[in-house]
Design an enzyme around this catalytic site. Structure first.
Site, PDB file in Angstrom:
ATOM      1  NE  ARG A 225      -4.245  -1.485   0.180  1.00 43.35           N
ATOM      2  CZ  ARG A 225      -4.381  -2.510  -0.669  1.00 43.35           C
ATOM      3  NH1 ARG A 225      -3.451  -2.760  -1.571  1.00 43.35           N
ATOM      4  NH2 ARG A 225      -5.451  -3.284  -0.614  1.00 43.35           N
ATOM      5  CG  HIS A 273      -3.375  -0.681  -6.570  1.00 45.84           C
ATOM      6  ND1 HIS A 273      -3.789  -0.094  -5.399  1.00 45.84           N
ATOM      7  CD2 HIS A 273      -3.406  -2.015  -6.323  1.00 45.84           C
ATOM      8  CE1 HIS A 273      -4.069  -1.016  -4.497  1.00 45.84           C
ATOM      9  NE2 HIS A 273      -3.844  -2.209  -5.044  1.00 45.84           N
TER      10      HIS A 273
HETATM   11  P1  NAP Z   1      -1.496 -11.641   4.916  1.00 55.62           P
HETATM   12  O1  NAP Z   1      -1.596 -13.043   4.436  1.00 55.62           O
HETATM   13  O2  NAP Z   1      -2.457 -11.163   5.941  1.00 55.62           O
HETATM   14  O3  NAP Z   1      -0.003 -11.455   5.445  1.00 55.62           O
HETATM   15  C1  NAP Z   1       0.403 -10.296   6.097  1.00 55.62           C
HETATM   16  C2  NAP Z   1       1.840 -10.481   6.597  1.00 55.62           C
HETATM   17  O4  NAP Z   1       2.270  -9.241   7.165  1.00 55.62           O
HETATM   18  C3  NAP Z   1       1.955 -11.542   7.696  1.00 55.62           C
HETATM   19  O5  NAP Z   1       3.155 -12.259   7.571  1.00 55.62           O
HETATM   20  C4  NAP Z   1       1.961 -10.685   8.964  1.00 55.62           C
HETATM   21  O6  NAP Z   1       2.639 -11.264  10.071  1.00 55.62           O
HETATM   22  C5  NAP Z   1       2.740  -9.471   8.494  1.00 55.62           C
HETATM   23  N1  NAP Z   1       2.453  -8.324   9.358  1.00 55.62           N
HETATM   24  C6  NAP Z   1       1.261  -7.713   9.595  1.00 55.62           C
HETATM   25  N2  NAP Z   1       1.401  -6.717  10.483  1.00 55.62           N
HETATM   26  C7  NAP Z   1       2.709  -6.701  10.825  1.00 55.62           C
HETATM   27  C8  NAP Z   1       3.483  -5.923  11.733  1.00 55.62           C
HETATM   28  N3  NAP Z   1       2.923  -4.950  12.465  1.00 55.62           N
HETATM   29  N4  NAP Z   1       4.801  -6.191  11.843  1.00 55.62           N
HETATM   30  C9  NAP Z   1       5.375  -7.193  11.125  1.00 55.62           C
HETATM   31  N5  NAP Z   1       4.691  -7.973  10.237  1.00 55.62           N
HETATM   32  C10 NAP Z   1       3.382  -7.722  10.108  1.00 55.62           C
HETATM   33  O7  NAP Z   1      -1.598 -10.608   3.706  1.00 55.62           O
HETATM   34  P2  NAP Z   1      -1.328 -10.900   2.152  1.00 55.62           P
HETATM   35  O8  NAP Z   1      -2.467 -11.652   1.541  1.00 55.62           O
HETATM   36  O9  NAP Z   1       0.036 -11.462   2.007  1.00 55.62           O
HETATM   37  O10 NAP Z   1      -1.381  -9.407   1.558  1.00 55.62           O
HETATM   38  C11 NAP Z   1      -0.513  -8.391   2.025  1.00 55.62           C
HETATM   39  C12 NAP Z   1      -0.954  -7.035   1.503  1.00 55.62           C
HETATM   40  O11 NAP Z   1      -0.661  -6.911   0.105  1.00 55.62           O
HETATM   41  C13 NAP Z   1      -2.456  -6.771   1.540  1.00 55.62           C
HETATM   42  O12 NAP Z   1      -2.873  -6.371   2.837  1.00 55.62           O
HETATM   43  C14 NAP Z   1      -2.622  -5.666   0.525  1.00 55.62           C
HETATM   44  O13 NAP Z   1      -2.523  -4.402   1.142  1.00 55.62           O
HETATM   45  C15 NAP Z   1      -1.451  -5.855  -0.424  1.00 55.62           C
HETATM   46  N6  NAP Z   1      -1.879  -6.229  -1.780  1.00 55.62           N
HETATM   47  C16 NAP Z   1      -1.532  -5.432  -2.842  1.00 55.62           C
HETATM   48  C17 NAP Z   1      -1.928  -5.779  -4.122  1.00 55.62           C
HETATM   49  C18 NAP Z   1      -1.513  -4.959  -5.315  1.00 55.62           C
HETATM   50  O14 NAP Z   1      -2.015  -5.176  -6.417  1.00 55.62           O
HETATM   51  N7  NAP Z   1      -0.574  -4.061  -5.184  1.00 55.62           N
HETATM   52  C19 NAP Z   1      -2.710  -6.922  -4.328  1.00 55.62           C
HETATM   53  C20 NAP Z   1      -3.043  -7.705  -3.247  1.00 55.62           C
HETATM   54  C21 NAP Z   1      -2.632  -7.347  -1.961  1.00 55.62           C
HETATM   55  P3  NAP Z   1       2.120 -12.646  10.742  1.00 55.62           P
HETATM   56  O15 NAP Z   1       2.596 -13.731   9.786  1.00 55.62           O
HETATM   57  O16 NAP Z   1       2.819 -12.654  12.049  1.00 55.62           O
HETATM   58  O17 NAP Z   1       0.615 -12.547  10.797  1.00 55.62           O
END
Ligand code: NAP
Length: 310
Positions: A225, A273
């Site tokens: 983001r 994006h």
């Molecule tokens: P996810 O499965 O929820 O994984 C989030 C990861 O971030 C987990 O490993 C989590 O740790 C870690 N995390 C969260 N808060 C943290 C903190 N305060 N300190 C350290 N680590 C932290 O999410 P995802 O499916 O991989 O997606 C991640 C993000 O990508 C989405 O939220 C979205 O904003 C973005 N995204 C962007 C696009 C694009 O087109 N650009 C598309 C899709 C998604 P834990 O393992 O300990 O829970």
């Protein structure tokens, strides 16, 4: 009972067709034509939808994000109290993000910006060969997207590190957590990749302090983001060469205003994006299954943990 869809008009129709292909019996309403508010039992929404509006539906059982991120649903006023929120965990989203991260890791590792500049200057010049085993990659967030990208990169031979909120073990990846872990990982990251959710804890995490911990001349890749990066700090680090170049897919605000410095910055590679775009046909089955579970009072899939913020 009906499902309310809310996003751009063309995408809403695509979602409508995808959901009906899975369950032809569904009644679908396209926002703002919600019909009788009492008939709406699920809302499948994207970033522009006003969460206050969802308080109009007395029988709402489920809110679904049209993407993997949910920061747009949790910002004030947040979802109506007591209504569960699910996000998408989808193979096609994960695959696309993995490709986008690989594209940019290889772009930087293989000195592509430098070779493009040499080509523009019609200069035949060989740069020192990059060594894969010496290009250390630090990934912020090892969730669905981060752990998949980590797997692709380890298979190519890159040393991969990852930072998470809770301690985590991931095959072939050196893992870190907490503030000390972040500092330790940053100090070794020749390429830093951000795949975190945007939460109060992670907003502005890529700031001058974090960038200054990277080895001089490191690269930044942000597919998460725009709010994760402090733009002024990144531009300053690009100016000094502390950061050699950045690949950015996400911005604040979006669309990025035409006068923003990133557009014409020679060391910034942008996509709008578009790193990972939801394909409704791929996502629809889990939405329909979650609706079935919500109706049956069963445990839902891919639920957002409100206390963690993602
Ligand atoms: P996810 O499965 O929820 O994984 C989030 C990861 O971030 C987990 O490993 C989590 O740790 C870690 N995390 C969260 N808060 C943290 C903190 N305060 N300190 C350290 N680590 C932290 O999410 P995802 O499916 O991989 O997606 C991640 C993000 O990508 C989405 O939220 C979205 O904003 C973005 N995204 C962007 C696009 C694009 O087109 N650009 C598309 C899709 C998604 P834990 O393992 O300990 O829970």
């Amino acid at each position: 009972m009906a499902v309310l869809l809310s996003t751009k008009a063309a995408t809403m129709d695509w979602w409508r067709r995808a959901l009906l292909a899975v369950d032809p019996g569904l009644t679908i309403r396209l926002f703002p034509d919600a019909g009788d508010p009492a008939e709406i039992e699920a809302a499948v929404v994207w970033t522009a939808h006003d969460m206050a509006e969802l308080r109009r539906y007395p029988n709402l059982k489920l809110i679904v994000s049209m993407g993997a991120g949910v920061d747009h649903l949790l910002r004030p006023p947040g979802p109506p109290p007591g209504i569960p929120v699910a996000r998408l965990v989808d193979r096609m989203l994960t695959t696309q993000m993995g490709e986008w991260v690989l594209l940019n890791v290889l772009r930087f590792h293989r000195q592509d910006l430098d070779y493009r500049a040499l080509q523009a200057a019609k200069r035949w010049e060989e740069l020192p060969a990059p060594v894969t085993a010496e290009t250390r990659i630090g990934i912020l967030g090892l969730g669905e997207l981060g752990s998949h990208a980590a797997g692709l990169l380890t298979r190519l031979g890159f040393p991969v590190m990852g930072w998470t909120r809770r301690p985590k073990v991931v095959d072939g990846v050196q893992t870190f957590h907490g503030a000390d872990g972040l500092a330790a990982m940053a100090a070794q990251s020749n390429i830093l990749v951000c795949l975190l959710p945007l939460t109060p804890e992670t907003r502005g995490i890529v700031d001058a302090a974090l960038l200054s911990r990277l080895p001089k001349g490191a690269f930044l890749i942000n597919g998460a983001r725009g709010g994760h990066v402090v733009d002024a700090d990144l531009l300053a680090a690009l100016e000094t060469g502390q950061v050699a170049a950045a690949a950015l897919d996400v911005f604040q605000p979006e669309p990025l205003p035409a006068d923003h410095a990133y557009w014409s910055h020679p060391k910034v590679v942008m996509t709008p994006h578009a790193a990972s775009i939801t394909i409704p046909e791929s996502a629809a089955p889990q939405v329909v299954e979650n609706l079935r579970r919500a109706r049956a009072g069963e445990a839902l899939m891919n639920l957002v943990d409100f206390s963690a913020g993602y």
